[in-house]
Design an enzyme around this catalytic site. Structure first.
Site, PDB file in Angstrom:
ATOM      1  CG  HIS A  28      32.553  45.129  60.466  1.00  0.00           C
ATOM      2  ND1 HIS A  28      33.373  44.950  61.565  1.00  0.00           N
ATOM      3  CD2 HIS A  28      31.680  46.121  60.807  1.00  0.00           C
ATOM      4  CE1 HIS A  28      32.993  45.769  62.526  1.00  0.00           C
ATOM      5  NE2 HIS A  28      31.980  46.492  62.098  1.00  0.00           N
ATOM      6  CG  ASP A  50      33.182  52.137  62.913  1.00  0.00           C
ATOM      7  OD1 ASP A  50      32.372  52.735  62.189  1.00  0.00           O
ATOM      8  OD2 ASP A  50      32.873  51.196  63.679  1.00  0.00           O
TER       9      ASP A  50
END
Ligand SMILES: [Zn+2]
Length: 356
Positions: free
Chosen positions: A170, A206
């Site tokens: 992220h 993910d």
């Protein structure tokens, strides 16, 4: 399989985060990595070693210097500015609408506040990424784990696993977010491009879209990013991860998002994984960096997919069957009791070993 681990992740000892304004026990905690380490040790088939120090240069090849300096000095500033909390979680972020109507020159002159709470909002995205005294040290070690894993593969290992914590996908060029401070997978991919001159593929499995990795390579023709994830119409990071985001400039067509519905099971997931692998095999090169998350697990408290350990074993097998060498880096996964077993299953599959 060679695996890389550093106990410096323990210094990122967060206890709480906030979600929708409510303080809750943190999901991204040290026990995650310890569970995986212990399971791999017990398996006996993994040779676990520590990372080597790679310094700041490979980080600055990917990240904005202002972000790096913020992370380096954050805790010192927290204390210097008299904040006595155990963790810094910002509550004010610069929504672009705040600057509506301002000209490009005025926007260029905007900068992070000297107040550390404002600075944390400037470089942050959300309230679920606490910063504590040992966070910077742990995040640097996590990068070194990723780069050492990449070194092993560049030196000839067919596949190696980096037990990164904190995770990375992220984190964008000038942004920390979603439990991530430095983008371990992006830093590793960039280092491989620079040392080999080859193109590199990144496979992100993910549960969440890797908005940071997408942003970092958005205009790059030498790194192809492919991600399977929960649809941002219902899941974090909400604002990126849709099919229409395919890259720009030299990166046009090099970004592939495959958002998936709630309840996605092994069979449906593996069919989409095959599409992802086809896309990665379209580009020349010998290495795939895998952002490996287990928040796709059926019992995960954050994800809403229904994958199983058997599914992970088959996923690892299929990724390895591409024939590309694999730099496998740990991202998320928050059902702590199952994390070790799931990692073990995926990695055994990738090594051609039986499920158990
Ligand atoms: Zn995730």
């Amino acid at each position: 399989m060679r695996a890389v681990y550093s106990d410096r992740h323990l210094r990122h000892d967060v206890t709480h985060e906030t979600i929708l304004g409510e303080e809750i026990p943190a999901y991204e905690v040290a026990e995650r990595a310890e569970n995986i380490r212990k399971t791999l040790e017990a398996d006996g088939g993994f040779d676990i070693t520590g990372p080597t120090d790679h310094g700041l240069e490979p980080i600055l090849a990917v990240h904005d210097e202002g972000l790096v300096r913020f992370l380096e000095t954050c805790w010192f500033e927290v204390r210097r500015q008299g904040i006595e909390r155990k963790a810094l979680i910002p509550d004010t972020w610069p929504n672009p609408a705040m600057f509506d109507g301002m000209g490009a020159d005025a926007i260029d002159d905007l900068r992070a506040s000297a107040a550390i709470a404002g600075r944390a909002g400037w470089y942050g995205l959300d309230s679920s990424t606490p910063f504590v005294a040992g966070t910077y040290n742990a995040a640097r070690a996590s990068v070194d784990v990723a780069l050492t894993t990449a070194d092993l593969v560049v030196a000839g290992e067919h596949a190696a696993y980096g037990l990164c914590r904190p995770p990375g996908h992220h984190a964008a060029r000038a942004l920390y977010a979603g439990y991530c401070f430095f983008n371990n997978a992006a830093i590793a991919a960039e280092a491989i491009v620079r040392s080999t001159g080859e193109r590199v593929g990144i496979l992100d499995v993910d549960f969440h879209h890797g908005n940071g990795t997408q942003q970092i390579f958005w205009r790059r023709g030498d790194v192809r990013y492919v991600s399977l994830h929960g649809d941002p119409d219902r899941q974090y990071p909400y604002y990126l991860g849709r099919v229409g985001e395919t890259g720009e400039g030299e990166g046009t067509g090099e970004n592939l998002n495959l958002p998936l519905p709630a309840g996605t099971d092994d069979e449906a997931y593996l069919a989409v994984l095959d599409r992802a692998l086809e896309a990665l095999l379209e580009v020349p090169g010998s290495v795939i960096v895998v952002s490996l998350g287990f928040d796709t697990f059926t019992l995960d408290p954050l994800g809403d997919f229904s994958l199983t350990a058997e599914g992970y074993h088959e996923a690892g097998r299929r990724v390895a069957a591409t024939g590309r060498r694999l730099v496998i880096l740990q991202e998320g996964g928050y059902h702590r009791p199952s994390l070790g077993d799931n990692a073990r299953a995926w990695l055994r599959g990738a090594e051609g070993r039986p499920f158990a």
